[in-house]
Write a protein that holds these residues in place. Structure first.
Motif, PDB file in Angstrom:
ATOM      1  N   ARG A 246       0.844  -1.198   0.000  1.00 10.84           N
ATOM      2  CA  ARG A 246       0.000   0.000   0.000  1.00 10.84           C
ATOM      3  C   ARG A 246       0.874   1.241   0.000  1.00 10.84           C
ATOM      4  N   ALA A 247       0.479   2.245  -0.757  1.00  7.35           N
ATOM      5  CA  ALA A 247       1.201   3.522  -0.797  1.00  7.35           C
ATOM      6  C   ALA A 247       0.234   4.650  -0.541  1.00  7.35           C
ATOM      7  N   GLN A 248       0.621   5.549   0.324  1.00  4.50           N
ATOM      8  CA  GLN A 248      -0.196   6.713   0.620  1.00  4.50           C
ATOM      9  C   GLN A 248      -0.099   7.725  -0.521  1.00  4.50           C
ATOM     10  N   PRO A 249      -1.115   8.550  -0.690  1.00  5.85           N
ATOM     11  CA  PRO A 249      -1.076   9.534  -1.782  1.00  5.85           C
ATOM     12  C   PRO A 249      -0.135  10.677  -1.464  1.00  5.85           C
ATOM     13  N   TYR A 250       0.264  11.403  -2.504  1.00  6.46           N
ATOM     14  CA  TYR A 250       0.992  12.651  -2.307  1.00  6.46           C
ATOM     15  C   TYR A 250      -0.029  13.753  -2.039  1.00  6.46           C
ATOM     16  N   ASP A 251       0.225  14.515  -1.020  1.00  5.91           N
ATOM     17  CA  ASP A 251      -0.704  15.578  -0.632  1.00  5.91           C
ATOM     18  C   ASP A 251      -0.570  16.757  -1.599  1.00  5.91           C
ATOM     19  N   VAL A 252      -1.678  17.194  -2.145  1.00  4.96           N
ATOM     20  CA  VAL A 252      -1.693  18.373  -3.005  1.00  4.96           C
ATOM     21  C   VAL A 252      -2.651  19.390  -2.415  1.00  4.96           C
ATOM     22  N   LYS A 253      -2.256  20.665  -2.469  1.00  5.65           N
ATOM     23  CA  LYS A 253      -3.057  21.727  -1.860  1.00  5.65           C
ATOM     24  C   LYS A 253      -4.227  22.141  -2.736  1.00  5.65           C
ATOM     25  N   ARG A 254      -4.100  21.958  -4.037  1.00 11.32           N
ATOM     26  CA  ARG A 254      -5.178  22.335  -4.939  1.00 11.32           C
ATOM     27  C   ARG A 254      -5.161  21.396  -6.133  1.00 11.32           C
ATOM     28  N   ILE A 255      -6.318  21.191  -6.716  1.00 15.87           N
ATOM     29  CA  ILE A 255      -6.431  20.358  -7.912  1.00 15.87           C
ATOM     30  C   ILE A 255      -6.946  21.232  -9.036  1.00 15.87           C
ATOM     31  N   VAL A 256      -6.177  21.316 -10.111  1.00 10.92           N
ATOM     32  CA  VAL A 256      -6.541  22.141 -11.257  1.00 10.92           C
ATOM     33  C   VAL A 256      -7.332  21.335 -12.274  1.00 10.92           C
ATOM     34  N   ASP A 257      -6.869  20.121 -12.576  1.00  9.80           N
ATOM     35  CA  ASP A 257      -7.486  19.319 -13.632  1.00  9.80           C
ATOM     36  C   ASP A 257      -7.130  17.861 -13.383  1.00  9.80           C
ATOM     37  N   THR A 258      -8.146  17.013 -13.172  1.00  8.40           N
ATOM     38  CA  THR A 258      -7.894  15.603 -12.872  1.00  8.40           C
ATOM     39  C   THR A 258      -7.652  14.762 -14.123  1.00  8.40           C
ATOM     40  N   VAL A 259      -8.031  15.266 -15.291  1.00 13.53           N
ATOM     41  CA  VAL A 259      -7.887  14.487 -16.521  1.00 13.53           C
ATOM     42  C   VAL A 259      -6.401  14.254 -16.808  1.00 13.53           C
ATOM     43  N   GLY A 260      -6.039  13.018 -17.041  1.00 15.86           N
ATOM     44  CA  GLY A 260      -4.648  12.668 -17.315  1.00 15.86           C
ATOM     45  C   GLY A 260      -3.901  12.141 -16.108  1.00 15.86           C
ATOM     46  N   ALA A 261      -4.510  12.227 -14.911  1.00 15.09           N
ATOM     47  CA  ALA A 261      -3.818  11.763 -13.708  1.00 15.09           C
ATOM     48  C   ALA A 261      -3.586  10.254 -13.745  1.00 15.09           C
ATOM     49  N   GLY A 262      -4.575   9.505 -14.238  1.00 19.34           N
ATOM     50  CA  GLY A 262      -4.411   8.059 -14.336  1.00 19.34           C
ATOM     51  C   GLY A 262      -3.319   7.658 -15.319  1.00 19.34           C
ATOM     52  N   ASP A 263      -3.213   8.400 -16.413  1.00 17.73           N
ATOM     53  CA  ASP A 263      -2.144   8.128 -17.390  1.00 17.73           C
ATOM     54  C   ASP A 263      -0.777   8.444 -16.786  1.00 17.73           C
ATOM     55  N   ALA A 264      -0.710   9.519 -16.011  1.00 18.65           N
ATOM     56  CA  ALA A 264       0.550   9.866 -15.358  1.00 18.65           C
ATOM     57  C   ALA A 264       0.944   8.793 -14.344  1.00 18.65           C
ATOM     58  N   PHE A 265      -0.046   8.283 -13.589  1.00 18.94           N
ATOM     59  CA  PHE A 265       0.212   7.190 -12.658  1.00 18.94           C
ATOM     60  C   PHE A 265       0.791   5.983 -13.402  1.00 18.94           C
ATOM     61  N   ALA A 266       0.153   5.613 -14.513  1.00 25.38           N
ATOM     62  CA  ALA A 266       0.626   4.477 -15.307  1.00 25.38           C
ATOM     63  C   ALA A 266       2.041   4.713 -15.810  1.00 25.38           C
TER      64      ALA A 266
END
Length: 327
Positions: A246-266
Motif C-alpha cells: 500500500r502507498a499513501q497519496p501525495y498531498d496536493v493543496k489544490r487540484i486544477v485538472d484531474t484528466v490525465g492523472a491516471g495516465d501519469a500514474f501508469a
C-alpha cells in the motif's frame, strides 16, 4: 514505412485535437479556446519519453490539419511516430473539455467515424513491435469502432508471442459504449496482460462490490502477474503473488485538472517496470507506487492532459525530497 528504431515501449491508441475554453464556464459562452492534443496512449508515450525511455506510438490520423498538429506535437516530444498512418477518407477526432470551477471537467468527444475508429486486425503487423520490450494499451481503443476490439486483442496476443510484456489500463469511458459490452470486452482482455492497472471505480464496474484485497486476488487469478489498484485521494495498492503493498497519496493543496492523472500514474509505474519486467519484491513495488502516485499528483496541477509531466531529473529530484533550483 521507414525502418523501426529500437524502442522500449510500443503504445497503440487514438489522439485527438483538444480544445478547452480559455476561461472557466460553459463552452456555449466561451469565445476563445486553447488548443492542445489529448489521448491516453500519447500521454504515456510523452511521459515515458520525458523520463528517458524510447517509445513508439501507433495510431491513425486523418489527412487534415488537426492530424498535422497532433503528429508534429508528439514527434516534437521525441516519440517515434514512424508507424503512424494517415487516412484521407476519415478525419482526426476532436475533444472538448469544459471547466465549471467545481468537480471534474466535462468532456465531449467527437470520435465517431474517425481514422482511428477504422483500426482493424489487418492493420496489426510484427513491424510495430520490432526491437521493443513492452506494449501498453488501454480499454479506450476497443470502444472506438466495429473492429477495434479485435485489433487490440490481436496486438496483445502478437506482442506476447514475440516476447514483449503487456500492460493494460481499462480506462473506462462510459460515453463511448454500452456498459454490458464494455464490461464483457474489458474482462476478456485482462488475461492477455502481464500488468493490469484499474482504478477503484473500474474494479467495481468490472467485478461488483468487493474489498480492495479481493479485487487484487481476483484480477491476479485472471492471468496478470501484477495488479495496481488506483484509489484516488487514498493512494494505491499493488498486488503480486502473495505480496500486497500500500502507498499513501501525495498531498496536493489544490487540484486544477484531474484528466490525465491516471495516465501519469501508469507512466510512473511503467518507468519502474521497464527496469526488470517484473515486480516480485516489495522494494520494486514500493518504488513503482511512489513514482506513480507522485506523477499522478503532478498531473492534477496543470490544465492539460500531458503538459505538466516531469523530465527525468525533475522526477528524481522530487522523489528524493530536494527542492527545485529556480535562480
Amino acid at each position: 514505412m521507414s525502418t523501426p528504431r529500437l524502442t522500449d515501449v510500443v503504445t497503440i491508441g487514438e489522439s485527438m485535437l483538444s480544445l478547452q475554453p480559455m476561461n472557466e464556464g460553459p463552452i456555449a459562452h466561451a469565445p476563445l479556446f486553447n488548443r492542445s492534443i489529448a489521448g491516453a496512449e500519447s500521454n504515456i508515450a510523452i511521459g515515458l519519453t520525458r523520463l528517458g525511455y524510447r517509445v513508439r506510438w501507433i495510431s491513425r490520423l486523418g489527412q487534415d490539419p488537426f492530424g498535422d498538429v497532433i503528429a508534429a506535437t508528439i514527434a516534437g516530444e521525441g516519440v517515434d511516430v514512424s508507424m503512424l498512418q494517415r487516412d484521407s477518407k476519415y478525419p482526426t477526432a476532436l475533444y472538448f473539455k469544459e471547466f465549471k470551477g467545481y468537480g471534474d471537467p466535462n468532456v465531449f468527444y467527437y470520435r465517431s467515424g474517425s481514422a482511428m475508429s477504422q483500426l482493424s486486425p489487418e492493420h496489426v503487423c510484427d513491424e510495430w513491435f520490432e526491437g521493443a520490450k513492452h506494449l501498453h494499451v488501454t480499454g479506450i481503443t476497443p470502444a472506438l469502432g466495429p473492429q477495434t476490439t479485435d485489433a487490440i486483442r490481436t496486438a496483445m496476443q502478437r506482442a506476447r508471442a514475440l516476447g514483449l510484456t503487456v500492460s493494460f489500463d481499462p480506462n473506462l469511458r462510459r460515453k463511448l459504449w454500452g456498459e454490458e459490452v464494455a464490461r464483457k470486452t474489458l474482462l476478456s482482455l485482462v488475461p492477455l496482460c502481464d500488468l493490469f492497472l484499474p482504478g477503484i471505480e473500474e474494479a467495481e464496474f468490472l467485478l461488483g462490490h468487493q474489498s480492495h484485497e479481493e479485487y487484487g486476488k481476483t484480477f491476479l487469478s485472471m492471468g496478470p502477474s501484477t495488479v495496481f489498484l488506483k484509489l484516488g485521494e487514498h493512494g494505491a495498492l499493488g498486488f503480486s503473488g502473495d505480496l500486497t503493498v500500500r502507498a499513501q497519496p501525495y498531498d496536493v493543496k489544490r487540484i486544477v485538472d484531474t484528466v490525465g492523472a491516471g495516465d501519469a500514474f501508469a507512466t510512473g509505474i511503467l518507468s519502474e517496470w521497464l527496469k526488470s519486467g517484473s515486480f516480485d519484491d516489495e522494494g520494486s513495488m514500493t518504488n513503482a507506487l511512489a513514482r506513480g502516485n507522485l506523477m499522478g499528483a503532478l498531473a492534477t496541477q496543470f490544465k492539460g492532459d500531458w503538459e505538466g509531466l516531469p523530465r527525468k531529473d525533475e522526477l528524481e529530484r522530487l522523489l528524493s525530497g530536494k527542492g527545485e533550483i529556480t535562480r
